[in-house]
Design a protein around this motif. Structure first.
Motif, PDB file in Angstrom:
ATOM      1  N   LYS A  79      -9.770   1.482  -3.201  1.00  0.00           N
ATOM      2  CA  LYS A  79      -9.178   2.971  -2.615  1.00  0.00           C
ATOM      3  C   LYS A  79      -8.069   3.732  -3.500  1.00  0.00           C
ATOM      4  O   LYS A  79      -7.630   4.996  -2.935  1.00  0.00           O
ATOM      5  CB  LYS A  79      -8.648   2.333  -1.170  1.00  0.00           C
ATOM      6  CG  LYS A  79      -7.469   3.472   0.373  1.00  0.00           C
ATOM      7  CD  LYS A  79      -7.631   2.336   0.815  1.00  0.00           C
ATOM      8  CE  LYS A  79      -6.363   3.733   2.173  1.00  0.00           C
ATOM      9  NZ  LYS A  79      -5.959   3.183   3.324  1.00  0.00           N
ATOM     10  N   TYR A  80      -7.534   3.442  -3.943  1.00  0.00           N
ATOM     11  CA  TYR A  80      -6.580   3.813  -4.670  1.00  0.00           C
ATOM     12  C   TYR A  80      -6.086   2.798  -6.660  1.00  0.00           C
ATOM     13  O   TYR A  80      -6.075   2.407  -6.906  1.00  0.00           O
ATOM     14  CB  TYR A  80      -5.516   2.858  -5.232  1.00  0.00           C
ATOM     15  CG  TYR A  80      -5.071   3.121  -3.409  1.00  0.00           C
ATOM     16  CD1 TYR A  80      -4.208   4.248  -2.964  1.00  0.00           C
ATOM     17  CD2 TYR A  80      -4.912   2.017  -2.658  1.00  0.00           C
ATOM     18  CE1 TYR A  80      -4.247   4.887  -2.119  1.00  0.00           C
ATOM     19  CE2 TYR A  80      -4.234   2.691  -1.111  1.00  0.00           C
ATOM     20  CZ  TYR A  80      -3.612   3.955  -0.095  1.00  0.00           C
ATOM     21  OH  TYR A  80      -3.418   3.927   0.913  1.00  0.00           O
ATOM     22  N   ASP A  81      -7.071   4.607  -7.538  1.00  0.00           N
ATOM     23  CA  ASP A  81      -7.166   4.427  -8.780  1.00  0.00           C
ATOM     24  C   ASP A  81      -6.000   4.226  -9.942  1.00  0.00           C
ATOM     25  O   ASP A  81      -6.255   4.196 -10.852  1.00  0.00           O
ATOM     26  CB  ASP A  81      -8.083   5.237  -8.882  1.00  0.00           C
ATOM     27  CG  ASP A  81      -7.648   7.209  -9.108  1.00  0.00           C
ATOM     28  OD1 ASP A  81      -5.896   6.613  -8.852  1.00  0.00           O
ATOM     29  OD2 ASP A  81      -8.145   7.421  -9.664  1.00  0.00           O
ATOM     30  N   ASN A  82      -4.579   3.817  -9.154  1.00  0.00           N
ATOM     31  CA  ASN A  82      -3.507   3.565  -9.683  1.00  0.00           C
ATOM     32  C   ASN A  82      -3.725   2.529  -9.706  1.00  0.00           C
ATOM     33  O   ASN A  82      -2.134   2.133  -9.692  1.00  0.00           O
ATOM     34  CB  ASN A  82      -2.756   4.630  -9.500  1.00  0.00           C
ATOM     35  CG  ASN A  82      -2.185   4.260  -8.429  1.00  0.00           C
ATOM     36  OD1 ASN A  82      -3.185   4.477  -7.380  1.00  0.00           O
ATOM     37  ND2 ASN A  82      -1.184   5.080  -8.114  1.00  0.00           N
ATOM     38  N   LEU A  83      -4.260   1.234  -9.224  1.00  0.00           N
ATOM     39  CA  LEU A  83      -3.448   0.144  -9.056  1.00  0.00           C
ATOM     40  C   LEU A  83      -4.576  -0.797  -9.716  1.00  0.00           C
ATOM     41  O   LEU A  83      -5.726  -1.225 -10.380  1.00  0.00           O
ATOM     42  CB  LEU A  83      -4.034  -0.315  -8.150  1.00  0.00           C
ATOM     43  CG  LEU A  83      -4.249  -1.610  -6.863  1.00  0.00           C
ATOM     44  CD1 LEU A  83      -2.825  -2.098  -7.038  1.00  0.00           C
ATOM     45  CD2 LEU A  83      -4.795  -2.166  -5.639  1.00  0.00           C
ATOM     46  N   ARG A 130       0.500   8.173  -6.955  1.00  0.00           N
ATOM     47  CA  ARG A 130      -1.158   8.344  -7.100  1.00  0.00           C
ATOM     48  C   ARG A 130      -0.773   8.836  -8.930  1.00  0.00           C
ATOM     49  O   ARG A 130      -1.547   8.372  -9.483  1.00  0.00           O
ATOM     50  CB  ARG A 130      -1.294   9.404  -6.706  1.00  0.00           C
ATOM     51  CG  ARG A 130      -1.283   8.877  -5.184  1.00  0.00           C
ATOM     52  CD  ARG A 130      -1.925   7.776  -4.795  1.00  0.00           C
ATOM     53  NE  ARG A 130      -3.652   7.403  -5.353  1.00  0.00           N
ATOM     54  CZ  ARG A 130      -4.521   7.678  -4.512  1.00  0.00           C
ATOM     55  NH1 ARG A 130      -4.177   8.007  -3.275  1.00  0.00           N
ATOM     56  NH2 ARG A 130      -5.587   7.292  -5.335  1.00  0.00           N
ATOM     57  N   GLU A 154       0.754  -1.465  -0.141  1.00  0.00           N
ATOM     58  CA  GLU A 154      -0.070  -0.135   0.014  1.00  0.00           C
ATOM     59  C   GLU A 154       0.827   1.283   0.178  1.00  0.00           C
ATOM     60  O   GLU A 154       1.061   2.324  -0.609  1.00  0.00           O
ATOM     61  CB  GLU A 154      -1.230   0.136   1.326  1.00  0.00           C
ATOM     62  CG  GLU A 154      -1.690   1.224   0.935  1.00  0.00           C
ATOM     63  CD  GLU A 154      -3.322   1.096   2.014  1.00  0.00           C
ATOM     64  OE1 GLU A 154      -3.133   0.120   2.822  1.00  0.00           O
ATOM     65  OE2 GLU A 154      -3.823   1.914   2.103  1.00  0.00           O
ATOM     66  N   LEU A 195      -7.172  -2.883  -2.154  1.00  0.00           N
ATOM     67  CA  LEU A 195      -7.563  -1.896  -2.280  1.00  0.00           C
ATOM     68  C   LEU A 195      -7.845  -0.979  -3.141  1.00  0.00           C
ATOM     69  O   LEU A 195      -8.058   0.182  -3.905  1.00  0.00           O
ATOM     70  CB  LEU A 195      -5.555  -1.562  -1.971  1.00  0.00           C
ATOM     71  CG  LEU A 195      -5.145  -2.329  -0.770  1.00  0.00           C
ATOM     72  CD1 LEU A 195      -3.387  -2.284  -0.383  1.00  0.00           C
ATOM     73  CD2 LEU A 195      -4.931  -1.484  -0.065  1.00  0.00           C
ATOM     74  N   ILE A 213       1.720   1.795  -3.436  1.00  0.00           N
ATOM     75  CA  ILE A 213       0.804   2.194  -4.569  1.00  0.00           C
ATOM     76  C   ILE A 213       0.179   4.418  -3.800  1.00  0.00           C
ATOM     77  O   ILE A 213       0.253   4.637  -5.079  1.00  0.00           O
ATOM     78  CB  ILE A 213      -0.657   1.435  -4.554  1.00  0.00           C
ATOM     79  CG1 ILE A 213       0.019   0.143  -4.358  1.00  0.00           C
ATOM     80  CG2 ILE A 213      -1.760   2.221  -5.510  1.00  0.00           C
ATOM     81  CD1 ILE A 213      -0.930  -0.863  -3.991  1.00  0.00           C
ATOM     82  N   ALA A 214       0.129   4.366  -2.571  1.00  0.00           N
ATOM     83  CA  ALA A 214      -0.370   5.877  -2.283  1.00  0.00           C
ATOM     84  C   ALA A 214       1.624   6.971  -2.473  1.00  0.00           C
ATOM     85  O   ALA A 214       0.996   8.102  -2.949  1.00  0.00           O
ATOM     86  CB  ALA A 214      -0.344   5.712  -0.442  1.00  0.00           C
TER      87      ALA A 214
END
Ligand SMILES: *Cc1c(COP(=O)(O)O)cnc(C)c1O
Length: 351
Positions: free
Chosen positions: A196-200, A172, A165, A193, A168-169
């Motif tokens: 929570k994360y649009d880049n994953l 972005r 995470e 996740l 990933i965080a």
């Protein structure tokens, strides 16, 4: 040299593990030693071959829907392909188009480098630490995308989800692909996740825990936007990636959750026992959370051992490349196959 030579795309291809055609104890390509779910066998036996006259469903809807149900996501969050190699390759083509280098570990799935070269994507390898652990801070710098397997291959080491995470965080503005070919043997998946994360993007496969390497099914789970981009690239390449037989068998495999979980339990048990046995024999083993063990022996040369094993029809994987010259990767087979391996080692070490 022919004039056209200069216009040919030349690549140094990925070298897959050997698939010997005679009977061996095959511990070299991380296949599952147990058969696929019984429903798969039944579906094949009952298959209506007249259906093969027709093209398969290009959306692969039955399989996409079954996977969506299994992971409790919407069908528009699932992309399927011909093994996760196909899915990963499509991800490289679709998401890694920056001038900045993509980042992945120095010791990892060797296909990443091949796709980067094939698609002419700049890349920069990040060194694992001396214990072969991922250094998350190395992935915080500017980049054109990040990819790593969790658990990593060929080390088998699983990083807890908070490490994943953090990576990933800190990215972005770039796409992060987590290749979870072995996660079912390890721990929590990064699929939780996704919202929570649009880049994953999380990529998984039927080849390992689902015992279907021969069927060639892989999938990505992400948000509907990234999945749409993947589908756009797929339909620009080959609309019918998923064949009819794979679609039918894939659905059956996902349906049988109990068989899936039992199979994983058996392999994890054998793995933990095998680690102990290897240690008793003097091997140094990384703490694998996968369906293989990366091991070295301080007194015996890995290449010589690998070749002696092969002479005895026991196949394991050996690379001999930088930093891992003395390591072998041993797939977890059945208890009996592993016993045969240990019998060999005991004999080998007597001499
Ligand atoms: C096995 C493996 C894959 C690919 O498997 P497919 O058979 O193409 O689904 C992808 N990544 C890693 C790290 C693997 O070990």
């Amino acid at each position: 040299m022919k004039a056209y030579e200069k216009n040919i795309r030349k690549v140094e291809p990925y070298v897959p593990g050997e698939q010997p055609q005679h009977k061996v104890i095959k511990l070299n390509t991380n296949e599952n030693p147990y058969p696929p779910a019984p429903g798969v066998t039944k579906a094949l036996e009952e298959m209506n071959t007249d259906r093969l006259r027709l093209y398969p469903d290009p959306t692969a809807a039955p399989l996409v829907e079954e996977l969506a149900g299994f992971y409790q996501v919407n069908p528009d969050q699932v992309f399927v392909g011909v093994g996760s190699d196909d899915v990963l390759s499509m991800c490289f083509l679709t998401f890694f188009n920056s001038e900045k280098p993509i980042l992945f570990p120095d010791i990892t799935y060797s296909f990443y480098k091949v796709w980067a070269d094939l698609y002419r994507i700049p890349y920069e390898c990040q060194k694992l630490d001396e214990n072969f652990r991922l250094i998350k801070e190395d992935y915080y710098k500017e980049n054109g995308g990040v990819i790593f397997p969790n658990p990593n291959a060929p080390t088998g080491i699983y990083e807890e989800l908070d490490v994943v995470e953090d990576i990933i965080a800190h990215n972005r503005d770039a796409i992060v692909i987590v290749d979870e070919a072995y996660v079912d043997f390890a721990g929590r998946s990064a699929i939780e996740l996704i919202d929570k994360y649009d880049n994953l993007i999380v990529v998984q496969t039927f080849s390992k825990a689902r015992s279907m390497a021969g069927m060639r099914i892989g999938y990505a789970i992400s948000n509907p936007t990234l999945i749409r981009y993947l589908n756009d690239a797929k339909y620009s390449f080959n609309s019918y990636t998923m064949n009819q037989t794979s679609l039918v068998c894939g659905v059956e495999a996902v349906k049988d959750k109990e068989y899936f979980e039992n199979g994983i339990r058996k392999i994890v048990e054998t793995r933990e026992w095998a680690k102990e046995e290897l240690k008793k024999l003097g091997f140094h083993c990384l703490d694998s959370k996968s369906n293989f063990i990366f091991a070295m022996h301080p007194q015996y040369d890995a290449k010589e051992m690998f070749e002696a094993l092969k002479k005895h029809d026991i196949y394991v994987r050996f690379w001999g490349s930088e930093r891992i010259e003395q390591y072998m990767r041993i797939t977890i087979g059945t208890r009996e196959e592993m016993e045969a391996l240990f019998v060999f080692f005991r004999e080998y070490m007597k001499k």
